[in-house]
Design an enzyme around this catalytic site. Structure first.
Site, PDB file in Angstrom:
ATOM      1  N   ARG A 334       4.514 -54.883  26.886  1.00  0.00           N
ATOM      2  CA  ARG A 334       3.735 -53.640  26.855  1.00  0.00           C
ATOM      3  C   ARG A 334       4.619 -52.397  26.811  1.00  0.00           C
ATOM      4  NH1 ARG A 334      -1.479 -54.823  25.423  1.00  0.00           N
ATOM      5  NH2 ARG A 334      -2.372 -56.438  26.767  1.00  0.00           N
ATOM      6  N   ASP A 335       5.786 -52.479  27.415  1.00  0.00           N
ATOM      7  CA  ASP A 335       6.650 -51.314  27.556  1.00  0.00           C
ATOM      8  C   ASP A 335       7.564 -51.193  26.341  1.00  0.00           C
ATOM      9  OD1 ASP A 335       8.311 -49.280  28.290  1.00  0.00           O
ATOM     10  OD2 ASP A 335       9.141 -50.281  30.054  1.00  0.00           O
TER      11      ASP A 335
END
Length: 423
Positions: A334-335
């Site tokens: 996600r990052d």
């Protein structure tokens, strides 16, 4: 229970393939109804189980190990789908076992995600393990780099036979100090190549740990060229041609040779090993080359700063039309802040023809800060790919993509060209 679970899993697998579903779903089903399926199926293999893990390079390295062992006449089971969680192993097994759950193989060579490998080795202890590297990856999934090291250490401690370690990565090489019953082997680099393959600390400005250089290595990569490489094995330098692209794939070839030689044992046929290595094609999405409109199109998987840096270094931008596809789904991480740790200046002269994916605008912004011109932005991968191919004309093409973006790109490309189906 075994026959019922196998038949159920095979039915789910068939239905999933017909619907175009994910490759791991049948494994998830069989794990729920028969938690002992993997252990029971792999327990009696004559040469046991080998696990390949690390931050980068697992898929291609596993593919190489499999083909090297097959050159020695061994029957090898592997999780070819690239789904490197335990459910992916279960799904792959369902495609190979008979209805009674029997597997016709001498050895299993499994690519496993670091965190899920720790769960796997509690089910069945591997006889061999190959640990490639510890690099800052998708930190929102597994935490800091020291935690990743501890995960790999747990795999090594669970290994009953031989652990093969990267002597050039101080965190991986340091795992040897925590082992007692296991035999430890190393693969490594000639000193002239070490700056080409920086470990995580070196990429962040720290000095290399010289102690790692003195460790004896079974296989050493001595020289890398565009189409061949030199490997030192048993104090003999062997030159072999290669179909693999990318300097990181060549270093992983040294790792694969080291593990394959351990598994094959003293009777290993060295000539057959190098012949097989020279014929290994890149794993899907890892420098894979397709043909579209008469021009080559290369797919390069990128999932962390080190992988993207090495990809840019391995594949010269000049003369190529370039697309970058960045998603932030769970399998991608996600990052996406790690994109700011990558130097994109090598793309500045030619520019990027198309940026796509869920995080297309974030990627375009990152490129702007490195003065890389971006011709077009379209978050829709299907539309972007069509525009990219149309605008490339007679130029060869290259697409850098995160994992789920790669799957989407391959799915669209399969409609217009021959793409290997991995099931």
């Amino acid at each position: 229970m075994s026959s019922f679970s196998v038949l159920t899993g095979k039915l789910v697998r068939s239905a999933s393939k017909l619907r175009g579903g994910g490759s791991a779903l049948p494994g998830l089903v069989v794990e729920k109804i028969d938690p002992d399926f993997i252990r029971r199926t792999l327990a009696d293999l004559p040469l046991g189980v080998a696990v390949v893990s690390g931050t980068n390079g697992k898929t291609t390295t596993t593919k190489m190990v499999v083909e090297l062992l097959e050159s020695q006449g061994l029957k090898v089971f592997t999780n070819r789908t690239g789904s490197n969680f335990t459910r992916g192993v279960a799904a792959a097994l369902l495609g190979e076992v008979d209805w009674r759950g029997r597997l016709d193989a001498d050895v299993a060579v499994l690519e496993l995600d670091e965190a899920h490998a720790v769960h796997f080795v509690k089910l069945i202890q591997p006889r061999y393990s190959l640990l490639l590297n510890v690099l800052r990856d998708q930190l929102d999934r597994f935490g800091e780099i020291d935690k990743t090291t501890r995960l790999l250490e747990a795999i090594a401690k669970a290994t009953t036979g031989t652990v093969v370690l990267n002597r050039e990565d101080p965190r991986v090489a340091g795992i040897a100090g925590s082992l007692d019953k296991q035999e430890v082997r190393y693969f490594g680099l000639h000193e002239s190549l070490r700056s080409t393959f920086p470990n995580d600390d070196e990429m962040r400005g720290s000095s290399a740990e010289a102690a790692a250089a003195v460790l004896p290595a079974d296989v050493v990569l001595e020289r890398v060229a565009e189409t061949d490489a030199d490997f030192r094995v048993d104090n003999t330098v062997v030159t072999t041609g290669l179909k693999l692209r990318g300097v990181y794939n060549i270093f992983n070839a040294a790792a694969a040779l080291a593990l394959a030689r351990v598994i094959a044992g003293p009777q290993a046929n060295s000539e057959a090993l190098f012949t097989a290595l020279s014929n290994v094609e890149p794993a899907f999405g890892r420098g894979e080359s397709l043909v579209v409109n008469g021009q080559p199109l290369e797919l390069v998987l990128v999932k962390n700063p080190s992988g993207f840096r090495l990809g840019l270094k391995s594949f010269a931008a000049h003369g190529y039309s370039t697309m970058i596809a960045i998603n932030d789904n769970y399998a991608d991480g996600r990052d996406m802040s790690w994109l700011w740790d990558v130097d994109f200046e090598t793309l500045a002269e030619n520019g990027v023809d198309m940026v796509t994916g869920v995080r297309a605008y974030d990627m375009a912004l990152r490129l702007k800060y490195d003065d890389v011109p971006v011709a077009a932005i379209d978050p829709d991968i299907t539309d972007a790919l069509k525009k990219f191919i149309a605008s490339s004309g007679s130029s060869p093409m290259r697409i850098f993509c995160t994992y789920t973006a790669m799957l989407a790109v391959r799915r669209e490309l399969s409609k217009i060209t021959t793409v290997e189906v991995v099931s």
